[in-house]
Structures are given as C-alpha cells and as structure tokens.
Scaffold this motif. Structure first.
Motif, short mmCIF file in Angstrom:
data_model
loop_
_atom_site.label_atom_id
_atom_site.label_comp_id
_atom_site.label_asym_id
_atom_site.label_seq_id
_atom_site.Cartn_x
_atom_site.Cartn_y
_atom_site.Cartn_z
N GLN A 841 0.77 -1.32 0.00
CA GLN A 841 0.07 0.16 -0.04
C GLN A 841 0.83 1.15 -0.03
N ASP A 842 2.07 1.29 0.72
CA ASP A 842 2.78 2.35 0.67
C ASP A 842 3.34 2.75 -0.68
N LEU A 843 3.90 1.49 -1.33
CA LEU A 843 4.54 1.65 -2.66
C LEU A 843 3.45 2.18 -3.55
N ASN A 844 2.08 1.82 -3.45
CA ASN A 844 1.24 2.28 -4.34
C ASN A 844 0.71 3.69 -4.05
N GLN A 845 1.09 4.10 -2.92
CA GLN A 845 0.55 5.36 -2.61
C GLN A 845 1.77 6.28 -2.96
N LYS A 846 2.85 5.87 -3.02
CA LYS A 846 4.00 6.79 -3.39
C LYS A 846 4.05 6.88 -4.92
N LYS A 847 3.71 5.64 -5.52
CA LYS A 847 3.67 5.60 -6.91
C LYS A 847 2.45 6.67 -7.47
N LEU A 848 1.28 6.77 -6.67
CA LEU A 848 0.24 7.80 -7.12
C LEU A 848 0.75 8.95 -6.77
N ILE A 849 1.57 9.41 -5.76
CA ILE A 849 1.89 10.67 -5.69
C ILE A 849 2.85 11.16 -6.66
N GLU A 850 3.53 10.28 -6.85
CA GLU A 850 4.66 10.64 -7.91
C GLU A 850 3.79 10.76 -9.42
N ASP A 851 2.79 9.86 -9.57
CA ASP A 851 1.94 10.12 -10.95
C ASP A 851 1.37 11.72 -10.90
N LEU A 852 1.01 11.71 -9.79
CA LEU A 852 0.00 13.12 -9.43
C LEU A 852 1.08 14.22 -9.73
N ASN A 853 2.09 14.00 -8.88
CA ASN A 853 2.97 15.23 -9.10
C ASN A 853 3.64 15.33 -10.90
#
Length: 994
Positions: A841-853
């Motif tokens: 979940q942490d990795l997915n959240q980090k990936k989502l934040i990166e995609d958002l940025n």
C-alpha cells in the motif's frame, strides 16, 4: 220484492250441487304383483305399531314397507289367511284355515301357536275364522266348530271355551264369523246363520235381526252405538243398541234411490270420522255419511285418473295418517287418503260425448245455472236443481245458434246475457231471458277471444288475438284498442282482463301487462336483471287481493303480486311453496284465501302466506286451458274431460292427520367375507353389531305415511358421531363406512317433526366391535410394554452418553492443544501478510503521488506553453500593426508573422492535451460541472479548470490574453452563472461537484 228475490237466490245457492247426479271423487293408489306382493287377492290388511303393512292372502302373508314386499309362507300351501290382528304387546296373530299362528320377530317367521292344554290345541288347530283382543288382553278366536276360544298367551292359561248358543227352533248351532268389542266392554259376535250375539258378564244374549237368516260377513259399531252388519246377500243392517231398532238397506233398481250398490257386503269399517265404509261383491266400495244420510259408490270408471283396482272388496282397514286400505279379489290393494270433500258430476251427465283433454271454462250465472264448455264440442248449461243439461253446439245449417264449438271464454253482463268467446267462431251473446243468440257488431271479426270483462260504465271489453273491442249495452263497438292505435299497449294478443276496485282495467297479453287508466296506459314487462319486475311476459290470469294488491298468473313462471305502494312485483314460486309454474286462474274465496288453478291442480295461499297444494291425488283437476271458478256459495268448480268437480272452499285442507312414524326396513353389512343381510326387529328393540372385519353398513327405512312417499322428507343423526340432525330429503337409505369402535345410536325421523315429535323417531343401536389390536387390555399391555422399552432405552442411552462424554472430554483436550499450536502459526502468518500488504500500500501510494506530481508538472508546463502562445499572439498583433502603418509591407516582416502563426497553431492542440491530463487528475470534475450547468461556454469551463488548479488572476489573464480587470469580470459572471453565494469560494463550491 227485492228481499224475496234475494232470499230465493240465496236458497238456490245453498241448494246448489245437491241434485241427484252428484258423486264423490276418491283418488285411489294401487299395490299389486308389480310391487312385489305374492297375490292380488287380499283377504285382510293390518298396519302394525311400527308402520309396516301386512296383507293376508291365499298364499301366505306379505309385509310391505313402502319400497318392497316380503312374503311369509305358512306350513300348508293351501292355507288361507282369514284374519290379522296385533295385540297390545306387539305380537301379530294370524287366523288361517289350518290354525292359529303368531309372528316370531327373532326368527322372522310365523310360528304355530300351541297351548299347554291339549283340548285347546285341538280347538285352534283347524279352521279359524276371526280374531279379537279383548280388554283384559285375552285373544278370542272363533273356529268352524262353533267355539269361541279365549287364549292367554302370556300366562298360558288357555282354559276358557265358550260354546255358541243353540238356535231354539231347530237346535242348530252356528259359527262365529266376526268379533267386535265396544267401548262398554261388550263383545259382539256375528254368526254364520245370520244372528248377532252380545257377550256380557259371561252371558250370551241374541239380537234378532228382522228378516235375516243370511251369513254375516262383518260387523262394526259407530260412535252413536249403532251396530252395522254386512250380510252375504241380504244387504246391510243398522242395529241401534239403545232402542233395539233395526234398519235394513238393500240395493234398488231405481238409479235415483239412495241405496247400497250390492247386497253382498263382505266387510264393514267405521272410520275415525264416523263414516261407514262397505266392501261389496262386485258393487265396488260404498260410503255412508250419517250427516247426509246418503250412500256413495266408488267403482271402476273412466272419469277419474285413479279408480279403485277392483269392484269386489274383501277387506277394509284404516291405518295411520288417515289412509284407508282396501283389499280386493283381483286387483291387489287400493288405498286412499280419507278426505272426501270433492263432489263430482260425471261427463256423461253433462253430455260430454267427446274425449278432449282441453279443460273447461266455467261460469256461474246469476240464476244459479252453471255454464261449462265441453272441450271442442260446444257449450253446456247445467241446472243444479233438477240436473237438466242444455247442449249448445254449432249447427252449420243454422245462423241463430252457437257459432264455433271451441268456447274459450265466458262472461255474464248486468242484463243476464252470456257473452261467449270462441277460438275461431267469433263472439256470441246469449240472452237467457229470451233464450236466443244476439247479433253483436263485427261479431265474426274477433278471433281467439280469451278474455271478456266489464268496466265501471257497464261496457264489455272483449280481448282477442287482434286487440280489444269495447261494446256498449246495445252491442255496438264504442272503442277499439290495438298496439297500432294505443300507446304502450304491449301486444294485440289479449289473454286476460280484470277491472279493479279503482276502475282501472288490467290487460294481460302474451308480451306483458298493461293498465288502462282514465288518461293513460301503463306498461309492465319482465326484466331478467330486475327481481322486482314481472317474472314472465306471458300473462294468463289477473285478480285483486284483499289488501288491493294485484295478483298476476303467468304461463310457466308462477304467480306475481303487484304492490301499489312501491310499484314493485314480488314473485310467488317454488321457494314460497307454490309447486306449479302455470297459473291459469286466480281468485279469492270468502275466507280471504287465494286460489290458483295450475298445471298441477289447485294451490291455496292463506292470508298468512302459507301455501297448500292439491293435485290429482286429492281429485283436483289440473289446468289444461280451462280454469276453475269460485261460486257465490263459496264452492270451487273445475271441469274437463272427467266432468265437473266441485268442493266447498273451506273444506279442502291438506290432510296431515296423525304423525308419520319412522321404521327401519332392512339392512346389509359388507365385510371381508362378503355381504350379509340384517333382520330388522319390528318390535323396535334393534341392535346391530359390527365385527372388526365389517367395513360398510347400509340401513333402509321408511315412513308409515304411504300416501305420497315422494314427498316424505327425512332427517337422521348418529349419536356418538354427531349431535345435530342432518336433513337428507327423500333418501331412504343410509350408508356408514369404517366406523370407529364404540356404541352409536342411529335415529331417523320426518324432517318436519325433528323439533316437535319424539314418538315418530325410529331408533337402532349400533355397536362396533374393536379388532384384537383395538381392545382395551391389548392397548394397555402395548402401552406398558412401550413404557418399559422407553425406560430401557433411556437407561442405555444415558450410559452410552456418559461414556461418550468422557471420550469427548479427552479428545477435546488433545484437540485444544493442537488448535492452539495451529492458531499461533496462523497468527504469525497473518501478521506477515499484513506487513507485506502494508508495504504494498505504501508503494502504491508513493507511486500515485509521483504520478500526480508528474501530471501536475505536465499540466503546469502546458499552461506555461499556453502563456508562451499568448506572447506569440501579442507579438503577431504588434507586427501586424507595424506592417499596417507601412506603405509597402516588407517581405521579411510577413514571413516573420507567418512563422509566429505556425507556432501559435502548434500550441492550439495544447488545450486538448490539457483537458486529457486534467481529467486524469480530476476524473469527474468537468463532467459534473457540465451536468450542473449545461450553459457554460468552453472558455468558462477552461476558467473553472484553471481556478481548480489554483492559478492566480495574472496567469489567467496571460493565458486568455486579457487584462486583470477582464479576469475579475469573467470570475464575477462565472459566480452568478454557477449560483455561488457571495461568502462561498470557488474552491469550496468545486468540492461539492466531486
């Protein structure tokens, strides 16, 4: 003078129908070989206490129950039954040509009676002539040896023998031929030599009959203590026991004389009404009515539908329900209901020389004459005082006689003229004063004249198949009514006319009912949807009741009553007790009873609404196109092929004298081994026992009222199974299957007596035996054994359960340890899985934040390129302004502008890419925005997207290439279009759209 005339008229009415030609009608029913009896020669008749009818014949004794007959043969084939009686204990005795017999109910056969005294046995073993039970219970019998034997069956003290007295003149003795005991205890003995003796206080006294030395067949005594004695050839004697006077009746050659029909009197009966009935040898049945001092004769004839079966009468017996039974020589048994109220004038007296089933129209004229139609053979005028009959027929060679032989209506006007309507001969008017036929206007124009009546102005209404013609006293037509010239007249076919108390003329047609009032004609018709309309449009008769309601008889649909108060019709049919459906005539008698002439006879509707029906069994003729009438003397007259019948309206009643007693006749049991018959005990102490293998029980029963068995309605209840009476109609058999073991009581009664009379009930006990397994002690043993087995089973189960619990506890402890170990392993594995899941979940959240940025950066870059594009456009604009000021544009400047435009076109695709990236970050924002406000332009949607991305006003002005003040104006317009309150921000509003 008026008083004298009224007195004479009244006298005529009182004397009417007492002429020499009158007769009485009895409707006989018959039982013969076809009904199962063994012989048509019936010597004796007896109805026992249960209701069975016993017939003594030359072939034995028959028992008849209304459904079938059972024959009991005596030991000798040539035995003749001479007498039958039932004693007070219920035993049936038979006097025969070979001795004395009694009926053994247990064995269901006749047994010879034997005495302990050999002398008595000798006396009762031969020819026994007659039987009598006297007051002390002794059975007296006479034999051919001039003995009278007194038997005491209960005490066996049969020791008294009375010798008949000797004849003083020649010392000859005679046999006792008949016995009778009067109310004073005196025993009267008829003898074979023509003497009568009375036995009182152990002493014989001889009664000498004048001029008689003839064999006496029968004796009986009436309520006036007069002894009636029938002889074997010397006629009938009446002996007054009070003054010892004698009257002698014999036949007479004078047809007008009041006498017996034959001098051989075979039997004599005094009925409950003190009428004397005589059975003769060939002269039929004679009736003497003391109140009239008159004899009537009933023989086989052609003027009644139900004549007596034979003219030789051997025995007469009065049973229950006022039924009189008659035994004949060749015709079996005739029986009738004793209600002799109908008198009769034979058709031959009225010159009815043509057999025609058409009923008669009848009119009583003001002078007392009776006018009666003779079917299709003209008209008769009958004088009841002298019996004179005048015949009126159509003579084709004469013009001044009756025109048309088929007379279908009669009426007398105030001038004593008889109006005669024919079917095809037109209208006739006969003047009784001049004895001539008168000529009415257009008399031959009227066809099928079914109705004639007078109105309040003494005009005569003539209703025919062509309408109504109204005649005045001069026989002139003053009015004509047809359906063509009269509004609301239902039809031209007029079937009945009646002028009511108000002066309205009621007109019945074949298509409905009309009322002619002073200024209008009302119409009534049948409506199947309206229960308060006429039951039928085919009207046959009309009259007025005492309450001024109008009664309307229909053809096929009963009687209607029109209530003036509510203008409605109520119907009187089978549900109200009126059995017939065709009402040919309606009238009211002096007692306010309504009489209907119907297809089944006559029906009387009493003021309380109850209905009594009288048909052929009462001697009442049915409606066959004619109609009965009521006379001034309250007699009802009816006529037809059988002649003229009449009776006093107040005297004809439904004869329900006596209570009908129920009795069981037979029964069958169907079991595993087949069917077996039951012997029903006529003493009434019946008990039926059903074995376990018996499945079906059938019981047959009957009623002591044999007169009209089809109208006998029954009810039953089986106590032990149900408590309520079950009404079963005319059904005369009951079937029960698979009754549970126990004791039952079956009761049968007449349906009309279930709440009033207990004496008429037939009762029979039924015991259903249990099978071996249904017996009480077997059930008790089975229950105890079952309880024992349950206890043993419970103890065994408790022991087994205890051992199982111990093993289970050990197993539970072992399994608990294993489960704990397994649980520890599972817990550790679950913790590891949760940790791995958390890392994912942490990795997915980090990936989502990166995609958002990334996408936010891309969106910003696109936005900056847009700013660049706007700079290019501004530069293009400046260059164009500068070029426009030059006289000749420079080629280099133009190329520069083209190059700038190309750069700008390349940037137009940037907004599409902007939307694509924006939708990836804010998925439903633009879709929800358009749904919320479809009126937004593309520029306003872009403004909303930029505000959502938190662009400031300066950047927005650059992107749109407008001034800051224009951005403020655009934001203000957008707020109004989106209906955003002044204290709400765009950011808060956009959150609601997500």
């Amino acid at each position: 003078m008026v008083k004298v005339k009224l007195t004479v008229s009244l006298l005529i009415m009182l004397l009417s129908f007492n002429g020499f030609t009158q007769d009485r009608i009895i409707q006989f029913q018959k039982i013969s070989f076809e009904d199962g009896i063994s012989d048509n020669r019936i010597n004796n008749i007896l109805q026992d206490n249960e209701g069975f009818i016993w017939f003594g014949t030359q072939l034995g004794i028959d028992k008849y129950d209304g459904q079938k007959s059972k024959s009991y043969h005596l030991p000798n084939e040539d035995d003749q039954v001479n007498d039958l009686i039932q004693d007070r204990t219920g035993v049936i005795w038979a006097a025969t040509s070979s001795g004395l017999f009694y009926f053994d109910v247990e064995e269901d056969r006749f047994e010879r009676y034997t005495s302990s005294d050999p002398v008595i046995n000798s006396s009762i073993s031969g020819y026994i002539l007659s039987l009598l039970e006297v007051d002390n219970g002794a059975i007296w019998c006479t034999n051919a040896n001039s003995e009278i034997i007194a038997l005491q069956p209960n005490s066996k003290k049969d020791t008294v023998i009375h010798e008949m007295p000797l004849e003083e003149s020649n010392n000859s003795i005679s046999n006792g031929t008949d016995l009778f005991q009067d109310n004073n205890g005196v025993v009267w003995i008829a003898s074979s030599r023509g003497d009568v003796f009375k036995y009182q206080e152990s002493t014989f006294t001889q009664v000498n009959l004048q001029n008689n030395n003839t064999y006496i067949n029968a004796i009986s005594m009436d309520k006036n203590d007069q002894l009636w004695i029938g002889t074997n050839g010397n006629g009938l004697f009446k002996y007054n026991t009070k003054d010892n006077t004698t009257l002698h009746y014999t036949t007479s050659n004078n047809s007008r004389s009041n006498s017996i029909s034959n001098n051989i009197i075979l039997d004599v009966l005094v009925d409950k009404d003190n009428n004397i009935w005589l059975g003769t040898d060939g002269g039929g049945l004679n009736l003497y009515q003391p109140d009239e001092n008159k004899f009537y004769t009933f023989k086989q004839n052609t003027y009644t539908n139900f004549p007596i079966a034979d003219n030789t009468i051997l025995s007469i017996y009065q049973g229950t329900n006022n039924i009189i039974w008659i035994g004949t020589v060749h015709g079996g048994v005739s029986y009738f209901k004793n209600h002799i109220t109908i008198s009769h004038i034979p058709p031959s007296v009225l010159a009815f020389d043509q057999i025609d089933e058409q009923g008669s129209q009848i009119l009583e004229a003001s002078n007392g004459d009776i006018w009666i139609t003779a079917g299709r053979n003209g008209l008769r005028r009958y004088n009841p005082q002298n019996g004179k009959v005048t015949v009126y027929i159509n003579n084709p060679d004469k013009d001044d006689d009756l025109s048309g032989n088929n007379v279908i209506s009669l009426f007398e006007d105030n001038y004593e003229r008889i109006w005669i309507g024919t079917y095809s001969g037109g209208l006739n008017v006969f003047d009784t004063k001049s004895n001539t036929f008168l000529n009415a206007e257009d008399r031959f124009q009227c066809k099928a004249i079914f109705a004639i009546a007078s109105d309040t102005e003494n005009n005569i209404w003539v209703g025919s198949s062509t309408g109504i013609k109204v005649y005045n006293s001069d026989l002139k037509i003053v009015r004509t009514f047809t359906s063509e010239n009269t509004k609301n007249l239902n039809a031209n076919f007029i079937t009945s006319l009646y002028n009511d108390i108000k002066g309205d003329m009621w007109v019945g047609t074949n298509l409905g009912l009309n009322v002619f009032k002073t200024d209008t004609v009302l119409s009534f018709k049948s409506d199947k949807t309206d229960p308060y309309s006429l039951s039928s449009n085919r009207i046959r008769s009309i009259t007025e009741d005492d309450d001024l309601s109008i009664l309307i008889g229909t053809y096929g649909h009963g009687l209607n009553r029109y209530e003036r108060s509510n203008n409605k019709f109520t119907r009187v049919g089978k549900d109200k007790g009126l059995e017939a459906s065709i009402i040919g005539g309606v009238f009211m008698d002096h007692d306010k009873n309504i009489w209907c002439s119907t297809n089944l006879g006559m029906s009387k509707i009493k003021p309380d609404g109850t209905v009594e029906n009288f048909g052929l069994r009462y001697g009442v003729q049915s409606y066959k196109g004619g109609s009965a009438i009521i006379t001034k003397s309250n007699h009802i007259l009816m006529g037809g092929r059988l002649g003229l019948s009449y009776f006093k309206a107040s005297e004809l009643e439904e004869n329900n004298t006596g209570t009908s007693k129920m009795f069981f006749t037979s029964g069958t049991i169907l079991g595993a081994n087949g069917t077996r018959d039951l012997i029903i005990n006529s003493r009434g102490n019946n008990q039926i026992t059903l074995n376990p293998e018996d499945h079906i029980l059938s019981i047959h029963y009957s009623s002591s009222d044999y007169w009209n068995p089809k109208k006998n309605n029954y009810a039953y209840k089986l106590e032990g199974l149900n408590k309520d009476w079950q009404i079963i109609g005319n059904q005369q058999a009951l079937t029960f299957s698979n009754l549970k073991p126990g004791t039952y009581s079956l009761k049968v009664n007449s349906a009309k007596n279930i709440d009033q009379d207990e004496t008429s009930i037939a009762v029979i006990g039924i015991t259903v035996l249990p099978s071996f397994w249904q017996k009480s002690w077997v059930k008790a043993v089975i229950v105890l054994f079952g309880v024992f087995l349950v206890i043993v089973f419970i103890r065994f189960r408790l022991s087994t359960i205890k051992k199982q619990q111990e093993r289970l506890q050990l197993l539970v402890a072992s399994k608990t340890e294993v489960i704990k170990t397994q649980q520890e392993k599972v817990y550790q594995g679950e913790i590891a899985l949760l940790k791995v899941e958390k890392d994912n979940q942490d990795l997915n959240q980090k990936k989502l934040i990166e995609d958002l940025n990334f996408k936010t950066e891309e969106l910003t870059n696109y936005t900056l390129r847009t700013v660049h594009k706007n700079h290019l456009l501004t530069e293009i604009k400046d260059n164009l302004l500068k070029a426009s000021k030059e006289t000749t544009p420079k080629k280099a400047n133009l190329k520069k502008i083209i190059h700038l435009i190309d750069d700008s076109l390349m940037l137009d695709d940037d907004w599409e890419n902007f939307y694509h990236l924006f939708n990836q970050i804010h998925t439903n924002f633009i879709k929800n925005l358009k749904s919320y406000c479809p009126q937004l332009s593309d520029r306003e949607i872009r403004l909303c997207a930029l505000i959502k991305l938190n662009f400031n006003s300066q950047h927005i002005a650059t992107l749109f290439n407008i001034s800051l003040s224009s951005v403020k104006v655009a934001r203000h317009r957008l707020r109004k279009k989106l209906n955003i309150a002044g204290n709400d921000s765009f950011e808060d509003f956009f959150e609601t759209l997500i």
